[in-house]
Design a protein around this motif. Structure first.
Motif, PDB file in Angstrom:
ATOM      1  N   GLY A 165       9.739  14.602  21.842  1.00 29.08           N
ATOM      2  CA  GLY A 165      10.906  14.528  20.997  1.00 29.08           C
ATOM      3  C   GLY A 165      11.789  16.021  20.006  1.00 29.08           C
ATOM      4  O   GLY A 165      12.884  15.468  19.525  1.00 29.08           O
ATOM      5  N   GLU A 168      15.460  16.393  21.875  1.00 29.43           N
ATOM      6  CA  GLU A 168      16.330  15.782  21.446  1.00 29.43           C
ATOM      7  C   GLU A 168      16.676  15.783  20.462  1.00 29.43           C
ATOM      8  O   GLU A 168      17.766  15.265  19.792  1.00 29.43           O
ATOM      9  N   ASP A 172      20.499  15.843  19.302  1.00 27.33           N
ATOM     10  CA  ASP A 172      21.607  14.789  18.579  1.00 27.33           C
ATOM     11  C   ASP A 172      22.184  15.394  16.797  1.00 27.33           C
ATOM     12  O   ASP A 172      23.418  15.338  15.989  1.00 27.33           O
ATOM     13  N   ILE A 210      16.329  17.765  28.565  1.00 26.31           N
ATOM     14  CA  ILE A 210      16.348  17.284  27.593  1.00 26.31           C
ATOM     15  C   ILE A 210      15.545  16.774  29.130  1.00 26.31           C
ATOM     16  O   ILE A 210      16.232  16.267  29.930  1.00 26.31           O
TER      17      ILE A 210
END
Length: 344
Positions: A165, A168, A172, A210
């Protein structure tokens, strides 16, 4: 680890041309010659024929003093000194201040296939710029699997297993106004004296993968303010599936992650369902800014708890209490103290 042991003269011409302002007066097919040292060399006495300490793999820089010297002596004497100088198979010569090279210099450079370059910059300014550029081109380099982001001015390298992750979390962070430097492959290098800088490879620059969405162009999606070309790496953040006993609860242990022989502070963030990883990463950056200012919250809290333990048990005085309890001992007592409401 990969090390660029040599740089072709042609690459120096292509790199950062606006800063160095180099032009080629004549190359005679010698632009493939190699520079292997970041330091330049001014010939000095070598122009008189004393060439014992001339290093052919350094860029030779001739300024006003050298050119005036060659013009002030007879052509026969100048040619004799230059003959010995050019026989050293020099990688390249660079004239500063936009000076015109003396005819004997150009003739012997052509004879020995030595590229002759010129810049309008003052000698001191050019030496400073070209040395810095050669240090970058010749410095140790390596490619690391990870994501590099600039969070509040702090360079954070996110590492962890594939699919954990990292991208990701970085996306963010970009949505929160922070900046992406590199995704997936981070090219790292040493900048003197001992700092590590990271950048994206030319192919991956400003792009992010992603899973489920594919490749995204961050510049097109969020604008140029959402990316930067390179950044000093100041903290390594490892995202991993750790057990409770595998990480430091207080944050007082000095964990490091070596990159090219330089130790970078390491923070481990255990992954759990429902945790806001990007918020935690942002807090890591904020906490690092405090450390830059000499404020270490974890150690201050450790000393406070150690003093409290020592005073309540009567084993030490406040002045030496922090030395009586190790970080692991303090960590073991925190839970009990908090549950009893003894720590405010």
């Amino acid at each position: 680890m990969r090390r660029d042991a040599a740089v072709e003269v042609s690459r120096l011409l292509a790199e950062d041309s606006a800063a160095l302002q180099l032009e080629t007066l004549s190359d005679w097919g010698g632009l493939e010659r190699l520079l292997t040292r970041p330091r330049i060399q001014k010939p000095g006495l070598a122009l008189s024929g004393f060439v014992k300490h001339v290093y052919a793999d350094r860029l030779q820089v001739l300024g006003l003093t050298e050119v005036d010297y060659l013009l002030s002596i007879g052509e026969t004497e100048a040619r004799a000194g230059l003959e010995a100088y050019c026989k050293r198979k020099l990688a390249a010569m660079a004239l500063t201040r936009g000076l015109e090279p003396p005819p004997p210099l150009m003739e012997l450079a052509r004879e020995h296939g030595i590229p002759v370059l010129r810049t309008p910059l003052m000698t001191s300014s050019f030496i400073s710029r070209v040395t810095r550029r050669l240090e970058e081109l010749l410095s140790p380099r390596a490619n690391i699997h990870g994501v590099l982001v600039d969070v509040l001015g702090v360079g954070l390298l996110l590492i962890g297993r594939s699919g954990v992750g990292k991208s990701e979390a970085a996306l963010d962070l970009v949505l929160r106004g922070h900046r992406l430097v590199a995704d997936d492959v981070v090219e790292v290098m040493i900048r003197p004296p001992d700092t590590i800088w990271g950048a994206a490879t030319q192919l991956h620059q400003h792009h992010m993968e992603i899973r489920g969405m594919g490749i995204l162009n961050i510049t097109h999606l969020f604008g140029v303010a959402a990316v930067r070309d390179n950044k000093k790496i100041e903290v390594v953040v490892e995202l991993s599936d750790l057990h409770e006993d595998d990480y430091d609860r207080l944050g007082t242990e000095n964990n490091n992650w070596p990159i090219l022989g330089v130790d970078i502070p390491l923070v481990r963030i255990p992954l759990r369902a429902g945790r806001n990883i990007s918020s935690l990463i942002e807090v890591v950056a904020r906490n690092q800014i405090l450390k830059f200012r000499g404020i270490d919250s974890a150690r201050e809290f450790q000393e406070k708890i150690a003093t409290h333990i020592a005073m309540t048990t009567g084993t030490a005085t406040p002045s030496d209490a922090p030395e009586e309890a190790s970080p692991r001992q303090v960590s073991g007592q925190i839970t009990g103290l908090v549950s009893l409401g003894e720590v405010e």
